[in-house]
Every structure is written in C-alpha cells, then in structure tokens.
Scaffold this motif. Structure first.
Motif, PDB file in Angstrom:
ATOM      1  N   ILE A 271      72.875 -15.655   8.411  1.00  0.00           N
ATOM      2  CA  ILE A 271      72.261 -16.140   9.651  1.00  0.00           C
ATOM      3  C   ILE A 271      72.200 -15.042  10.711  1.00  0.00           C
ATOM      4  O   ILE A 271      71.170 -14.870  11.388  1.00  0.00           O
ATOM      5  N   LEU A 298      63.974 -21.617   8.820  1.00  0.00           N
ATOM      6  CA  LEU A 298      64.539 -22.926   9.153  1.00  0.00           C
ATOM      7  C   LEU A 298      64.183 -23.974   8.112  1.00  0.00           C
ATOM      8  O   LEU A 298      64.972 -24.871   7.813  1.00  0.00           O
ATOM      9  N   GLN A 301      66.522 -23.055   5.179  1.00  0.00           N
ATOM     10  CA  GLN A 301      67.954 -23.220   5.428  1.00  0.00           C
ATOM     11  C   GLN A 301      68.166 -23.709   6.865  1.00  0.00           C
ATOM     12  O   GLN A 301      68.250 -22.907   7.790  1.00  0.00           O
ATOM     13  N   PRO A 302      68.249 -25.005   7.086  1.00  0.00           N
ATOM     14  CA  PRO A 302      68.474 -25.518   8.449  1.00  0.00           C
ATOM     15  C   PRO A 302      69.761 -24.961   9.048  1.00  0.00           C
ATOM     16  O   PRO A 302      70.806 -24.931   8.388  1.00  0.00           O
ATOM     17  N   ASN A 303      69.651 -24.498  10.300  1.00  0.00           N
ATOM     18  CA  ASN A 303      70.815 -23.923  10.977  1.00  0.00           C
ATOM     19  C   ASN A 303      70.617 -24.048  12.484  1.00  0.00           C
ATOM     20  O   ASN A 303      69.540 -23.758  13.005  1.00  0.00           O
ATOM     21  N   ILE A 304      71.659 -24.470  13.181  1.00  0.00           N
ATOM     22  CA  ILE A 304      71.576 -24.704  14.616  1.00  0.00           C
ATOM     23  C   ILE A 304      71.311 -23.408  15.379  1.00  0.00           C
ATOM     24  O   ILE A 304      70.561 -23.392  16.371  1.00  0.00           O
ATOM     25  N   ARG A 305      71.881 -22.314  14.932  1.00  0.00           N
ATOM     26  CA  ARG A 305      71.700 -21.044  15.645  1.00  0.00           C
ATOM     27  C   ARG A 305      70.275 -20.513  15.490  1.00  0.00           C
ATOM     28  O   ARG A 305      69.733 -19.894  16.422  1.00  0.00           O
ATOM     29  N   LYS A 339      82.065 -25.535  18.792  1.00  0.00           N
ATOM     30  CA  LYS A 339      82.291 -25.406  17.360  1.00  0.00           C
ATOM     31  C   LYS A 339      83.168 -24.192  17.030  1.00  0.00           C
ATOM     32  O   LYS A 339      83.080 -23.143  17.670  1.00  0.00           O
ATOM     33  N   GLY A 372      77.321 -22.515   6.799  1.00  0.00           N
ATOM     34  CA  GLY A 372      76.802 -23.863   6.933  1.00  0.00           C
ATOM     35  C   GLY A 372      75.850 -24.003   8.111  1.00  0.00           C
ATOM     36  O   GLY A 372      75.384 -23.029   8.686  1.00  0.00           O
ATOM     37  N   ILE A 373      75.618 -25.243   8.523  1.00  0.00           N
ATOM     38  CA  ILE A 373      74.607 -25.518   9.543  1.00  0.00           C
ATOM     39  C   ILE A 373      74.994 -24.961  10.910  1.00  0.00           C
ATOM     40  O   ILE A 373      74.137 -24.663  11.738  1.00  0.00           O
ATOM     41  N   ASP A 374      76.314 -24.794  11.151  1.00  0.00           N
ATOM     42  CA  ASP A 374      76.770 -24.234  12.420  1.00  0.00           C
ATOM     43  C   ASP A 374      77.147 -22.757  12.283  1.00  0.00           C
ATOM     44  O   ASP A 374      77.544 -22.131  13.258  1.00  0.00           O
TER      45      ASP A 374
END
Length: 376
Positions: A271, A298, A301-305, A339, A372-374
């Motif tokens: 990421i 995105l 690979q979905p990711n908040i950042r 987080k 992971g997602i975060d």
C-alpha cells in the motif's frame, strides 16, 4: 546321634532361609503400606486445600520412593503455573538434593532455575542455568531463560558473552535476540563498521540493518544506506511504510524510484508503495493519471488509505468537490487515527508505534506492520 544332627542341618538352613525371606517380605509390605498411607494423607491435604501440609507429607516420600519423581515434577509445575513459586521451589529443591542420573538431575536443575526466575531470584537462576548451556538438549532453553534474565537486569554484555553457545544452536530467535542486544549496546556510540558486521553476522535480524541505514544517512553515506534498506525490503517488504521515506533520501534517479515503487506495488501489493507511486504519477504525468491508477488498485485491493488518497486527489482537482469531500475526508482521517499500525505476530499485541521487543510477550522483532484494509 551325630548322623541325625547332620541330617537336620539342611532342614535348619531351609527354615532359616524361609523365615528370613518371609521377614524381608513383611518389611517390604510394611514399607509399601507406609508409602500408601503417606501418599493418601498427602492427597487428602490437597483435597482440603491444606497445600503446605500436603507438600510436607508428600516430600517425606522422596526419601523412601524416588521412582515417583515425575509425579513430583508435575505437581511442582502445577504450582508454578498457579503462581505458587515458593511451593514449586520447595519441591524442586528437595528433588535437586537427591542422587539421580545426570540427565534427570539436570532437568530438575533447569526446572528449579525457572522457579527462581519466576520468583525474581535472578542471581540464583543464572547460577543454575549457566552450566546447562553445555548440555546439548537443554542449551537452547537455558539460553532463552538467561537472555530473559539479562534483559530484566540490563546486562546485555552477559548475553553477548554467550554468543559461542548461541552459535551451537539452530535457534533463529536466539540469534535475533543476540543481534538486538548488541545493537542496544552500540546505541551510545554507534559506528558503521560495527553495525555492518552485525548485519553480516545476523542476517535473520533486521534491526542491525535498520540502524545502519539511519546512521549512514546521518553521515551522508547514501550508498551504504541504500544497500541496507534494499536488503530489508527484499526480506521484509511489509516494512515499506517505514523504509521508503528513508530510501527517498538516498538520491535515487526518478526512473529508478518509479521502478522500485512499481515493483513493490505490483509484486507485493504494498500500500505504501502504491501511495508513493500515485504521488509520482501526479508529479510526473497528471492528476488524472494518478486518479486512474488509484481507482484501478482500489478495485483490485480495497484499502482505506488508498481511498483517503483518492479523496485528496479529488479535492485538488475541484474546489467545489473539495468542500463536499472535506467532511468525508475528516471522518476517514479520524478512523485511521484510531487504528493500530503494528501487531505482534506471536501474541497479537497491537500498537501505533513500533517496538523491537514486544511489550506483551517479550519476543524480539515480532511486532510488524499490519496489512489488510487498514494496512499501509
């Protein structure tokens, strides 16, 4: 008459042998009865929560029946797990006084050392553990216990002195621990040569190379820093979020920087590399190209950042969109600020700051960046 006496001699001898054997059997049965009675009495004390009396009663049997040692070891370990170290010590000390085969005696010595350590009697534990580093079967366990003691007493030099014993084991964790302790010894007066040697001697550990990279950058030795950072990235690409900012100071050519980020982003789905590559695209190509790249990643690979970076790009492109997205960006930032960034792969301990030694399970280099997602 003499002939009669001569004939009666075998009968007398046989009678004597029979009575003697019967007497020995009677004593043996009496001894076994005493053991059973003492054992039963000891168990009754345990069942009625009179543990001190139970231990005294059961320890008396050691003078009579040493074949029950494994039972006593199990009982002592039970007390140690419960935190009753004084009871465990009492049993192990009694066992340690017995004349036993060397293997069993050393095993009891090791258990007694662990009792002393648990009770905070580090000097006694160390005295018992040092000879056990010569025992092939117990060496690794003894060294790990000794390293825990030296860590608690801040005597890193004692751990370093045991490096020949560590070299005789196949333990990766011991080598990592030894490397970290030596880096801590060098913190007051670090030098590139010593850290380079540690990095070469202990390739399992990343801390020597991490410290080497930071020191080399401080001394403007970008070549050494670049080599150390790239070595870690190859072994532990999950550390990119911490290493790429250092690598950016190594005066790489723009194309070389872009190729490195692309490799980390594509091969390792990193990421941090994707975020930096987005910045590179925005600077060297266009905001639209950077946005398209982000949207593609995105979807994969979905990711908040990555989503946070997309909001930033949209805000830059339009003042009107910026006003609308400002509140959304604030919520995302607040979420990410809450987080954890690192997690111990051994015990699951989570934190927002890195630790070389896990505060929870005391394992070296087990706290790593979260994916992971975060993740970053």
């Amino acid at each position: 008459m003499p002939e009669l006496l001569f004939l009666l001699l075998p009968v007398a001898a046989a009678y004597g042998w029979f009575m003697g054997r019967n007497s020995l059997k009677t004593k043996e049965l009496k001894g076994r009865a005493d053991i059973a009675r003492n054992l039963s009495s000891g168990l009754n004390f345990l069942l009625t929560d009179q543990e001190d009396k139970a231990i005294e009663q059961l320890l008396e049997l050691l003078d009579v029946e040493a074949a029950t040692i494994d039972t006593y070891l199990a009982l002592a370990n039970l007390f140690r797990r419960k935190g009753d170290w004084d009871k465990a010590i009492k049993i192990h000390e009694k066992l340690h006084q017995l004349k036993l085969p060397k293997v069993k005696a050393q095993q009891i010595q090791f258990e007694l050392a662990k009792d002393y350590y648990a009770a905070g009697l580090f000097d006694r534990a160390e005295k018992l553990l040092l000879p056990l580093t010569e025992n092939e079967q117990l060496r690794e366990g003894a060294l790990k216990q000794l390293f825990s003691i030296f860590l608690s007493t801040h005597e890193m030099h004692k751990a370093v002195a045991l490096s020949p014993a560590v070299a005789q084991t196949q333990s990766r964790s011991l080598r990592i621990a030894l490397a970290n302790m030596q880096v801590q010894q060098l913190e007051q007066q670090p030098d590139i040569a010593s850290l380079s040697q540690l990095a070469e001697d202990y390739p399992q550990a990343i801390r020597p190379r991490f410290a080497l990279a930071k020191l080399a950058l401080a001394k403007q030795d970008t070549a050494t820093a670049h080599g150390a950072i790239m070595s870690i990235l190859k072994q532990k690409p999950q550390w990119s979020a911490d290493l790429l900012p250092l690598l950016s100071q190594c005066q790489l050519e723009p194309e070389q920087w872009q190729q490195l980020l692309a490799q980390l982003a594509d091969k390792h789905q990193n990421i941090s590399a994707r975020l930096l590559l987005t910045d590179w695209l925005a600077e060297h190509q266009s905001l639209s190209a950077a946005e398209q790249y982000l949207l593609q990643k995105l979807q994969q690979q979905p990711n908040i950042r990555l989503f946070q970076k997309l909001l930033q790009l949209r805000q830059q492109q339009s003042a009107m969109a910026g006003e609308v997205l400002e509140s959304v960006a604030g919520l995302v930032n607040a979420y990410l600020d809450s987080k954890a960034l690192y997690s111990c792969r051994s015990c699951g301990f989570k934190t927002r700051q890195p630790y070389w030694l896990c505060p929870s399970c005391q394992q070296w280099e087990s706290v790593e960046p979260i994916a992971g997602i975060d993740g970053r």
